[in-house]
Structures are given as C-alpha cells and as structure tokens.
Write a protein that holds these residues in place. Sequence first.
Motif, PDB file in Angstrom:
ATOM      1  N   ILE A  50       0.823  -1.216   0.000  1.00 13.85           N
ATOM      2  CA  ILE A  50       0.000   0.000   0.000  1.00 13.85           C
ATOM      3  C   ILE A  50       0.856   1.265   0.000  1.00 13.85           C
ATOM      4  CG2 ILE A  50      -1.719   1.319   1.305  1.00 13.85           C
ATOM      5  CD1 ILE A  50      -2.997  -1.437   2.008  1.00 13.85           C
ATOM      6  N   PRO A  51       1.890   1.386   0.841  1.00 16.67           N
ATOM      7  CA  PRO A  51       2.738   2.583   0.753  1.00 16.67           C
ATOM      8  C   PRO A  51       3.443   2.721  -0.596  1.00 16.67           C
ATOM      9  CG  PRO A  51       3.114   1.468   2.836  1.00 16.67           C
ATOM     10  CD  PRO A  51       2.248   0.568   2.007  1.00 16.67           C
ATOM     11  N   ALA A  52       3.835   1.602  -1.208  1.00 19.44           N
ATOM     12  CA  ALA A  52       4.490   1.657  -2.521  1.00 19.44           C
ATOM     13  C   ALA A  52       3.512   2.149  -3.589  1.00 19.44           C
ATOM     14  CB  ALA A  52       5.037   0.287  -2.898  1.00 19.44           C
ATOM     15  N   ILE A  53       2.255   1.757  -3.484  1.00 17.56           N
ATOM     16  CA  ILE A  53       1.240   2.228  -4.435  1.00 17.56           C
ATOM     17  C   ILE A  53       1.039   3.730  -4.287  1.00 17.56           C
ATOM     18  CG2 ILE A  53      -1.229   2.142  -4.980  1.00 17.56           C
ATOM     19  CD1 ILE A  53      -1.082  -0.880  -4.175  1.00 17.56           C
ATOM     20  N   VAL A  54       0.905   4.180  -3.070  1.00 15.74           N
ATOM     21  CA  VAL A  54       0.642   5.599  -2.818  1.00 15.74           C
ATOM     22  C   VAL A  54       1.807   6.468  -3.266  1.00 15.74           C
ATOM     23  CG1 VAL A  54       0.232   7.292  -0.990  1.00 15.74           C
ATOM     24  CG2 VAL A  54      -0.972   5.100  -0.954  1.00 15.74           C
ATOM     25  N   THR A  55       3.034   6.064  -2.986  1.00 22.90           N
ATOM     26  CA  THR A  55       4.192   6.884  -3.348  1.00 22.90           C
ATOM     27  C   THR A  55       4.486   6.872  -4.843  1.00 22.90           C
ATOM     28  OG1 THR A  55       5.730   5.077  -2.884  1.00 22.90           O
ATOM     29  CG2 THR A  55       5.292   6.643  -1.096  1.00 22.90           C
ATOM     30  N   SER A  56       3.914   5.921  -5.594  1.00 20.96           N
ATOM     31  CA  SER A  56       4.166   5.867  -7.045  1.00 20.96           C
ATOM     32  C   SER A  56       2.970   6.385  -7.841  1.00 20.96           C
ATOM     33  CB  SER A  56       4.506   4.445  -7.467  1.00 20.96           C
ATOM     34  OG  SER A  56       3.376   3.613  -7.287  1.00 20.96           O
ATOM     35  N   ASP A  57       2.149   7.217  -7.244  1.00 23.03           N
ATOM     36  CA  ASP A  57       0.983   7.815  -7.900  1.00 23.03           C
ATOM     37  C   ASP A  57      -0.066   6.804  -8.329  1.00 23.03           C
ATOM     38  OD1 ASP A  57       1.986  10.380  -7.584  1.00 23.03           O
ATOM     39  OD2 ASP A  57       3.129  10.250  -9.451  1.00 23.03           O
ATOM     40  N   GLY A  58      -0.140   5.674  -7.648  1.00 21.95           N
ATOM     41  CA  GLY A  58      -1.201   4.707  -7.905  1.00 21.95           C
ATOM     42  C   GLY A  58      -2.358   4.950  -6.951  1.00 21.95           C
ATOM     43  N   ASN A  59      -3.470   4.288  -7.190  1.00 22.41           N
ATOM     44  CA  ASN A  59      -4.653   4.401  -6.337  1.00 22.41           C
ATOM     45  C   ASN A  59      -5.079   3.019  -5.862  1.00 22.41           C
ATOM     46  OD1 ASN A  59      -5.022   7.232  -6.699  1.00 22.41           O
ATOM     47  ND2 ASN A  59      -5.804   6.789  -8.743  1.00 22.41           N
ATOM     48  N   LEU A  60      -5.258   2.879  -4.575  1.00 26.59           N
ATOM     49  CA  LEU A  60      -5.681   1.617  -3.982  1.00 26.59           C
ATOM     50  C   LEU A  60      -7.137   1.347  -4.326  1.00 26.59           C
ATOM     51  CD1 LEU A  60      -4.947  -0.701  -2.018  1.00 26.59           C
ATOM     52  CD2 LEU A  60      -5.846   0.734  -0.189  1.00 26.59           C
ATOM     53  N   LEU A  61      -7.428   0.147  -4.801  1.00 25.61           N
ATOM     54  CA  LEU A  61      -8.798  -0.257  -5.107  1.00 25.61           C
ATOM     55  C   LEU A  61      -9.351  -1.228  -4.083  1.00 25.61           C
ATOM     56  CD1 LEU A  61      -8.479  -0.847  -8.966  1.00 25.61           C
ATOM     57  CD2 LEU A  61      -9.536   1.094  -7.799  1.00 25.61           C
ATOM     58  N   ASP A  62      -8.530  -2.190  -3.660  1.00 24.17           N
ATOM     59  CA  ASP A  62      -8.994  -3.231  -2.752  1.00 24.17           C
ATOM     60  C   ASP A  62      -7.771  -3.872  -2.107  1.00 24.17           C
ATOM     61  OD1 ASP A  62     -10.721  -4.990  -1.451  1.00 24.17           O
ATOM     62  OD2 ASP A  62     -10.702  -6.445  -3.094  1.00 24.17           O
ATOM     63  N   ALA A  63      -7.957  -4.395  -0.925  1.00 27.64           N
ATOM     64  CA  ALA A  63      -6.856  -5.090  -0.254  1.00 27.64           C
ATOM     65  C   ALA A  63      -7.409  -6.297   0.481  1.00 27.64           C
ATOM     66  CB  ALA A  63      -6.146  -4.168   0.726  1.00 27.64           C
ATOM     67  N   GLY A  64      -6.636  -7.369   0.461  1.00 28.01           N
ATOM     68  CA  GLY A  64      -6.982  -8.588   1.169  1.00 28.01           C
ATOM     69  C   GLY A  64      -5.800  -9.019   2.013  1.00 28.01           C
ATOM     70  N   ARG A  65      -5.813 -10.254   2.419  1.00 27.19           N
ATOM     71  CA  ARG A  65      -4.766 -10.742   3.312  1.00 27.19           C
ATOM     72  C   ARG A  65      -3.387 -10.757   2.650  1.00 27.19           C
ATOM     73  NH1 ARG A  65      -5.074 -16.176   6.969  1.00 27.19           N
ATOM     74  NH2 ARG A  65      -3.190 -15.740   8.153  1.00 27.19           N
ATOM     75  N   PHE A  66      -3.304 -11.225   1.412  1.00 26.49           N
ATOM     76  CA  PHE A  66      -2.019 -11.295   0.712  1.00 26.49           C
ATOM     77  C   PHE A  66      -2.090 -10.708  -0.692  1.00 26.49           C
ATOM     78  CE2 PHE A  66      -1.681 -14.836   3.781  1.00 26.49           C
ATOM     79  CZ  PHE A  66      -0.572 -14.384   4.464  1.00 26.49           C
ATOM     80  N   HIS A  67      -3.074  -9.855  -0.940  1.00 29.98           N
ATOM     81  CA  HIS A  67      -3.172  -9.229  -2.264  1.00 29.98           C
ATOM     82  C   HIS A  67      -3.697  -7.810  -2.138  1.00 29.98           C
ATOM     83  CE1 HIS A  67      -7.439 -10.072  -1.806  1.00 29.98           C
ATOM     84  NE2 HIS A  67      -7.647  -9.197  -2.783  1.00 29.98           N
ATOM     85  N   VAL A  68      -3.374  -7.006  -3.146  1.00 29.95           N
ATOM     86  CA  VAL A  68      -3.846  -5.637  -3.229  1.00 29.95           C
ATOM     87  C   VAL A  68      -4.186  -5.376  -4.690  1.00 29.95           C
ATOM     88  CG1 VAL A  68      -3.216  -3.206  -2.940  1.00 29.95           C
ATOM     89  CG2 VAL A  68      -2.379  -4.888  -1.315  1.00 29.95           C
ATOM     90  N   ALA A  69      -5.306  -4.708  -4.938  1.00 26.95           N
ATOM     91  CA  ALA A  69      -5.665  -4.280  -6.292  1.00 26.95           C
ATOM     92  C   ALA A  69      -5.480  -2.771  -6.353  1.00 26.95           C
ATOM     93  CB  ALA A  69      -7.112  -4.651  -6.603  1.00 26.95           C
ATOM     94  N   ALA A  70      -4.920  -2.305  -7.469  1.00 35.74           N
ATOM     95  CA  ALA A  70      -4.628  -0.877  -7.574  1.00 35.74           C
ATOM     96  C   ALA A  70      -4.698  -0.399  -9.011  1.00 35.74           C
ATOM     97  CB  ALA A  70      -3.239  -0.584  -7.021  1.00 35.74           C
ATOM     98  N   ARG A  71      -5.061   0.866  -9.173  1.00 38.55           N
ATOM     99  CA  ARG A  71      -4.866   1.539 -10.456  1.00 38.55           C
ATOM    100  C   ARG A  71      -3.432   2.014 -10.449  1.00 38.55           C
ATOM    101  NH1 ARG A  71     -10.429   4.126 -10.518  1.00 38.55           N
ATOM    102  NH2 ARG A  71     -11.544   2.613 -11.799  1.00 38.55           N
ATOM    103  N   THR A  72      -2.795   1.962 -11.587  1.00 38.77           N
ATOM    104  CA  THR A  72      -1.362   2.213 -11.621  1.00 38.77           C
ATOM    105  C   THR A  72      -1.018   3.596 -12.149  1.00 38.77           C
ATOM    106  OG1 THR A  72      -1.191   1.228 -13.813  1.00 38.77           O
ATOM    107  CG2 THR A  72      -0.810  -0.211 -11.946  1.00 38.77           C
ATOM    108  N   GLY A  73       0.094   4.108 -11.636  1.00 38.21           N
ATOM    109  CA  GLY A  73       0.721   5.303 -12.170  1.00 38.21           C
ATOM    110  C   GLY A  73       1.852   4.863 -13.082  1.00 38.21           C
ATOM    111  N   PRO A  74       2.644   5.807 -13.590  1.00 37.74           N
ATOM    112  CA  PRO A  74       3.700   5.458 -14.543  1.00 37.74           C
ATOM    113  C   PRO A  74       4.768   4.514 -13.988  1.00 37.74           C
ATOM    114  CG  PRO A  74       3.514   7.841 -14.259  1.00 37.74           C
ATOM    115  CD  PRO A  74       2.525   7.218 -13.359  1.00 37.74           C
TER     116      PRO A  74
END
Length: 99
Positions: A50-74
């Motif tokens: 989650i911190p890696a997604i936020v710092t790379s201009d991505g957007n968190l969509l969903d999170a589970g125990r061992f997975h995360v879904a995200a919209r991606t930045g460059p």
Amino acid sequence: MTTERHAARRTIPLAGLLAVAAAWFAGMAGAALIVRPDSVVVFGLPEQMIPAIVTSDGNLLDAGRFHVAARTGPSTVRSLYAAGAWLVWPMIGRGCGRG
C-alpha cells in the motif's frame, strides 16, 4: 517393473503441469512490466504494498490478506517489485479497476 513404469508416467505429466504453471506465472508478471496496465493485482504483504502504491501515484482499489488491487501510475509496477511484491499481474477484462 510395472510400478516403475507407472511412477514414470505420473511424474512426466506432473513435471509438464508445473512447467506450464511456472510459464503462466512468469508471463503474467512480465506482462505487467511490459504492457503498463491501467490496473494490477499485487500479491504480497499489504502493509508493504500500500505505501508503494501511494508513493508511485497509484490508487488503492482493494486489499486482502495477501493481495492488493490498484490503479497504476507510470512507475507503480516497478515500485511494487522494489517494495517486495511477490507477483504483480495486470487486471484482465472488465473488473473493479476499469471503472
């Protein structure tokens, strides 16, 4: 001798199935780097991803125990691998990441 033949027959399909599964996993992971998808599914620890997604201009969509879904930045996919993601796969088809 008969049991040796049966054992050999069982290991060949198993080895083939493992090779196909490994190729699938590697292909999907490589596709996320090459294609630069709009959305990804990340397999790893959410507290690291989650911190890696936020710092790379991505957007968190969903999170589970061992997975995360995200919209991606460059640079999201590379940032996720650098943060310790086990696998990053592009979302295929129309899912929650496609709006």
